[in-house]
Scaffold this motif. Structure first.
Motif: not given
Length: 354
Positions: A40-43, A175-180, A247-252, A263-270
């Motif tokens: 977030s600092d970089l952003a 549960a899937v974690v994108i970006g470790v 990550v929150g990029a278009q590709a991810t 009925e799933g959840d998509v949660t965007v944190v990046g």
């Protein structure tokens, strides 16, 4: 005292000398023991000048822990020498959300000019830090400060995100974690500690996939053009009940949309700048919920610290001195930090954590 400040838009942060602040009525001065660095600092430092919302210079750092160095008039709830973590998303303190400890959801903070430390007001990347209210301080009660600093955001944010999806993370779920990275490696641990779900980690870095395995991921897959297909195969074609995109990029986000179950959840944190199409014909399965969480509540931070106290989550960290912080930000930007970068403003801590 030394502080790391963002002083000019488009330029690297600098280590400078600034006065030690004096605590006024109700305020607390902390001697900062550890402070985490965040994407977030970089952003923030990547915003163009015509869009930059904060006054400069600004001391960075929104993940901070320290010991109470001095208190202002009227402060009785903490004592000098007490080790505390700083709860970052400050609110007005009076509305319903704030009364529930959900200052991250305060609707009045921005209008009142209340900003988080390191994101508009002086932050934790300094030898000392001023905190406006004792309600923003959570006792460490034995948690290692170096471990605790990342938990104030990198731990709290995924915990908040996962909690909303707990009813869907039942035995047999995925549960899937994108970006470790800093948040993702803690999300893997939180999912393992809180749920019986199978945890699948995705990343473009083989080093980070190895970290995912080390901290408990059942599966660790390369995040490429075939990732969604492999996830569908792992789930027998149904998809994952919960996808957390750090990550929150278009590709991810495309992988998230193609991997989530009905009925799933998509949660965007990046903060990768991508967008997710929501609605009929938008590409998501029926009855999928999308969320964009912001930090977490004070009580949730207490819960995250308790998980750390019990040894159920731990931050994978690389430590730096205050003078090394600009270099650490460069390495973070280049993707060379595994886990979380943590700055120790007063140097290495003693075995007692001070």
């Amino acid at each position: 005292m030394k502080a790391v400040q963002y002083r000019r838009v488009g330029h690297a942060p600098e280590v400078v000398e600034v006065p030690v602040p004096d605590p006024g009525p109700g305020q607390v001065l902390l001697k900062v023991t550890a402070a985490g660095l965040c994407h977030s600092d970089l952003a923030v430092m990547g915003w163009p000048e015509d869009q930059f919302p904060y006054a400069l210079p600004m001391t960075l750092g929104h993940e901070g822990v320290g010991t109470v160095a001095a208190v202002g008039a009227g402060v009785t709830a903490v004592v000098e020498g007490e080790a505390v973590a700083v709860y970052g998303p400050w609110g007005c303190g009076r509305c319903h959300k704030c009364a529930e400890g959900k200052e991250n959801c305060c609707a009045y903070a921005a209008g009142l000019g209340i900003l988080p430390p390191g994101l508009g007001r002086p932050g934790a990347l300094a030898e000392y830090m001023l905190v406006d209210s004792v309600r923003h301080l959570i006792p460490l009660n034995g948690v290692d400060p170096v471990q605790a600093a990342p938990l104030t955001d990198a731990g709290l944010t995924p915990y908040h995100a996962i909690r909303r999806s707990l009813p869907k993370l039942l035995p047999g779920s995925t549960a899937v974690v994108i970006g470790v990275g800093g948040l993702g490696h803690l999300a893997v641990q939180l999912l393992r500690a809180l749920t019986p779900a199978r945890v699948v980690a995705l990343d473009v870095s083989t080093e980070k996939l190895e970290l995912a395995r080390e901290v408990g991921a059942h599966e660790a897959l390369l995040s490429d053009g075939e990732a969604a297909t492999r996830l569908r195969e792992l789930t027998g074609g149904t998809g994952a009940e919960v996808v957390l995109d750090f990550v929150g990029a278009q590709a991810t986000l495309a992988v998230a949309a193609a991997s989530v179950a009905v009925e799933g959840d998509v949660t965007v944190v990046g903060l990768g700048g991508g967008t997710l199409a929501v609605g009929f014909g938008g590409g998501l399965p029926f009855e999928v919920s999308a969320a964009f969480p912001y930090w977490g509540s004070r009580t949730e931070l207490m819960e995250v610290l308790e998980l750390a106290r019990q040894g159920l989550v731990s931050s994978h960290v690389e430590t730096f001195t205050l003078d090394q912080t600009p270099e650490a930000y460069e390495r973070l930007h280049a993707g060379e930090i595994s886990g979380r970068a943590v700055v120790l403003p007063h140097g290495p801590l003693s075995p007692s954590g001070v």
